[in-house]
Write a protein that holds these residues in place. Structure first.
Motif, short mmCIF file in Angstrom:
data_model
loop_
_atom_site.label_atom_id
_atom_site.label_comp_id
_atom_site.label_asym_id
_atom_site.label_seq_id
_atom_site.Cartn_x
_atom_site.Cartn_y
_atom_site.Cartn_z
N ASP A 47 0.78 -1.21 0.10
CA ASP A 47 -0.12 0.13 0.19
C ASP A 47 0.92 1.18 0.05
O ASP A 47 0.42 2.25 -0.58
CB ASP A 47 -0.92 -0.01 1.22
CG ASP A 47 -1.71 -1.28 1.29
OD1 ASP A 47 -2.62 -1.38 0.47
OD2 ASP A 47 -1.51 -2.09 2.35
N ILE A 48 1.87 1.25 0.69
CA ILE A 48 2.77 2.50 0.74
C ILE A 48 3.52 2.57 -0.69
O ILE A 48 3.47 3.55 -1.04
CB ILE A 48 3.95 2.14 1.79
CG1 ILE A 48 3.33 2.06 3.21
CG2 ILE A 48 5.04 3.21 1.78
CD1 ILE A 48 4.58 1.63 4.44
N THR A 50 2.21 1.64 -3.48
CA THR A 50 0.89 2.07 -4.24
C THR A 50 0.94 3.81 -4.01
O THR A 50 0.75 4.44 -5.18
CB THR A 50 -0.31 1.28 -4.02
OG1 THR A 50 0.00 0.07 -4.39
CG2 THR A 50 -1.55 1.86 -5.00
N SER A 51 0.88 3.99 -2.98
CA SER A 51 0.74 5.74 -2.49
C SER A 51 1.89 6.48 -3.11
O SER A 51 1.65 7.71 -3.26
CB SER A 51 0.59 5.92 -0.97
OG SER A 51 -0.44 5.22 -0.55
N GLU A 56 2.52 10.18 1.81
CA GLU A 56 1.33 10.16 0.97
C GLU A 56 0.48 9.18 1.35
O GLU A 56 -0.94 9.06 1.33
CB GLU A 56 1.47 10.23 -0.48
CG GLU A 56 2.24 11.47 -1.03
CD GLU A 56 2.74 11.29 -2.44
OE1 GLU A 56 2.48 11.67 -3.31
OE2 GLU A 56 3.90 10.31 -2.34
N PHE A 57 1.02 7.90 1.89
CA PHE A 57 0.23 6.89 2.43
C PHE A 57 -0.32 7.13 3.76
O PHE A 57 -1.59 6.93 4.17
CB PHE A 57 1.16 5.67 2.79
CG PHE A 57 0.99 4.53 3.49
CD1 PHE A 57 -0.11 3.50 3.18
CD2 PHE A 57 1.02 4.50 4.71
CE1 PHE A 57 -0.70 2.69 4.02
CE2 PHE A 57 0.65 3.44 5.69
CZ PHE A 57 -0.41 2.27 5.22
N ASN A 60 -3.37 9.61 3.14
CA ASN A 60 -4.61 8.54 3.13
C ASN A 60 -5.10 8.00 4.26
O ASN A 60 -6.38 7.71 4.53
CB ASN A 60 -4.42 7.63 1.91
CG ASN A 60 -4.12 8.40 0.61
OD1 ASN A 60 -4.30 9.46 0.39
ND2 ASN A 60 -3.15 7.62 -0.18
#
Length: 463
Positions: A47-48, A50-51, A56-57, A60
């Motif tokens: 997820d990090i 992808t962010s 930015e992670f 979100n």
């Protein structure tokens, strides 16, 4: 399974890994809202990635789950705090360790000062801070001279010429830091060029996965990094030897360390930290400040009026710096708007509480400063560049709490504030600063926030 190189997405993941390796414990949920692991082995690392960055992670994550959130680094729980009110519950102003210094030392594999006697750490911190203060006082004329040289260069440009702001600010910052930290040998441009080559090679590995395994997989990268670090350390050792026990016209940062009861290794490490961090923080503070001034004619004119009122036709002096209050507001708002250092970290040494949540012992707690700095409940119109917000005492108190002003600010930022004040006061006295039409500024979030690509401006002479 994700490739090991995903750890390169942000510098802080390395610190998290180091802390969790040193402080093993069971995998245990704490009841704090947040994400469940996406991957059994890697936790929320996908997820990090992808962010785009850890900052930015976290933006979100806090938007979705609130001011206290949790996520998984591998098989371990990490807690992030994203509001000023809750940070007040967790920040201990009496701590002797600087989280920025701690992160940088971890990345450089430096061990001294990361643990050990609290009294010794406090004395070393005071020596470091006093070294920055004394070197700024002793080298004020040097910073003025370097600012005047940059101003003269910009005055020589035709109005249509695009100025590479990042490039010029990094060069200016490196000259300021090296001459203030290590002395007159860096008046030689060739010495500065060598320093910059080594600095760039070292910093390139910091923030993109220095210990992620990819460095060991590339012999070319590894040799470039190790050669740069060795050459830079060799230079610092040589300067230490030359200045030990001798008297010079100008007191520089390394002289203060030599006057303390430090080992050669500690002197080397502290000079390396100040040289690396001082350059990057100063360069990016100056870059963002000039860039934001180009976006607001009103702010630029207000700054010019203050400089003209305080200085008149006289020179800038160390004493008059304190009178440039609006300039300091501009720099504070630059730090806030740019989110100059978006994340800090602390180890939860003992079990504690944030709001209604229990934070287990030896949990890594992230301070999501980039989230807090643009929280609409703390800052009106948070995405607007508005230095006037810092005329409010409560705004300055919040800023100080976050470590960006007052007694809690890191020494490298204090150095950068002074250098940037001198530079801005000289630039706006003689020049109008203009944006380049159509330029889109994208941001790169690492240990220090910077423009993703070169930032371009134009300048014109004031009549």
């Amino acid at each position: 399974m994700l490739d090991f190189a995903i750890f390169a997405v942000t510098f802080l993941l390395i610190l998290v890994g180091a802390v969790l390796y040193l402080y093993p414990a069971s995998r245990q949920a704490s009841g704090i809202p947040g994400m469940t692991p996406t991957d059994e082995k890697d936790g929320n690392l996908p997820d990090i990635v992808t962010s785009g960055s850890l900052h930015e992670f976290l933006v979100n994550l806090h938007e979705k789950y609130g001011p206290v959130v949790s996520f998984w680094f591998g098989r371990r729980l990490v807690v992030s705090v994203g509001s000023i009110d809750l940070l007040k519950q967790h920040i201990n102003p009496n701590r002797t360790s600087d989280p920025f210094e701690m992160m940088l030392k971890s990345l450089l594999r430096y061990q001294s000062g990361l643990s050990g006697d609290a009294g010794e750490s406090h004395l070393r911190k005071k020596l470091y801070e006093n070294g920055v203060t004394k070197s700024l006082q002793s080298n004020f004329a040097v910073i003025q001279k370097l600012s005047e040289e940059l101003l003269a260069k910009w005055l020589s440009f035709p109005e249509s010429q695009h100025v590479p702001l990042c490039q010029h600010m990094l060069g200016f910052a490196m000259k300021s830091v090296t001459q203030t930290a290590m002395g007159s040998s860096f008046e030689d441009d060739q010495e500065v060029i060598r320093f910059r080559r080594n600095h760039d090679a070292i910093w390139a590995e910091i923030g993109k996965g220095f210990l992620d395994g990819s460095l060991d997989k590339s012999m070319t990268r590894k040799k470039l990094y190790e050669d740069a670090l060795m050459e830079m350390e060799s230079v610092l050792k040589k300067i230490t030897k030359e200045r030990r026990g001798r008297s010079f016209n100008r007191h520089v940062f390394i002289d203060s360390l030599l006057q303390g009861n430090l080992s050669d290794k500690q002197i080397l490490e502290d000079t390396m930290i100040f040289s690396l961090a001082g350059c990057v923080i100063t360069a990016n503070l100056c870059t963002w400040a000039v860039y934001f001034l180009t976006t607001s004619e009103e702010v630029q004119q207000n700054l010019y009026k203050e400089v003209d009122r305080v200085l008149g036709k006289g020179p800038l002096t160390h004493e008059k710096i304190e009178q440039l209050r609006y300039c300091r507001q501009v720099l504070c708002e630059t730090v806030r708007t740019a989110k100059l250092t978006p994340i800090a970290a602390r180890l939860q040494e003992l079990e504690g509480r944030i709001d209604q949540h229990i934070i287990p012992k030896e949990t890594l707690v992230l301070y999501a400063l980039g989230v807090v700095l643009q929280d609409s409940s703390a800052w009106a119109s948070p995405y607007k560049f508005d230095p006037d917000r810092f005329s409010d005492e409560s705004a300055m108190k919040n800023f100080s709490l976050l470590g960006f002003s007052g007694s809690q600010e890191c020494p490298e930022l204090r150095f950068a504030y002074m250098v940037a004040t001198v530079l801005l006061s000289m630039l706006v006295r003689k020049l109008y600063l203009h944006p380049v039409k159509g330029q889109v500024m994208e941001t790169k979030y690492e240990l220090v926030t910077s423009p993703k690509e070169e930032a371009w401006i134009t300048v014109s002479k004031r009549s």
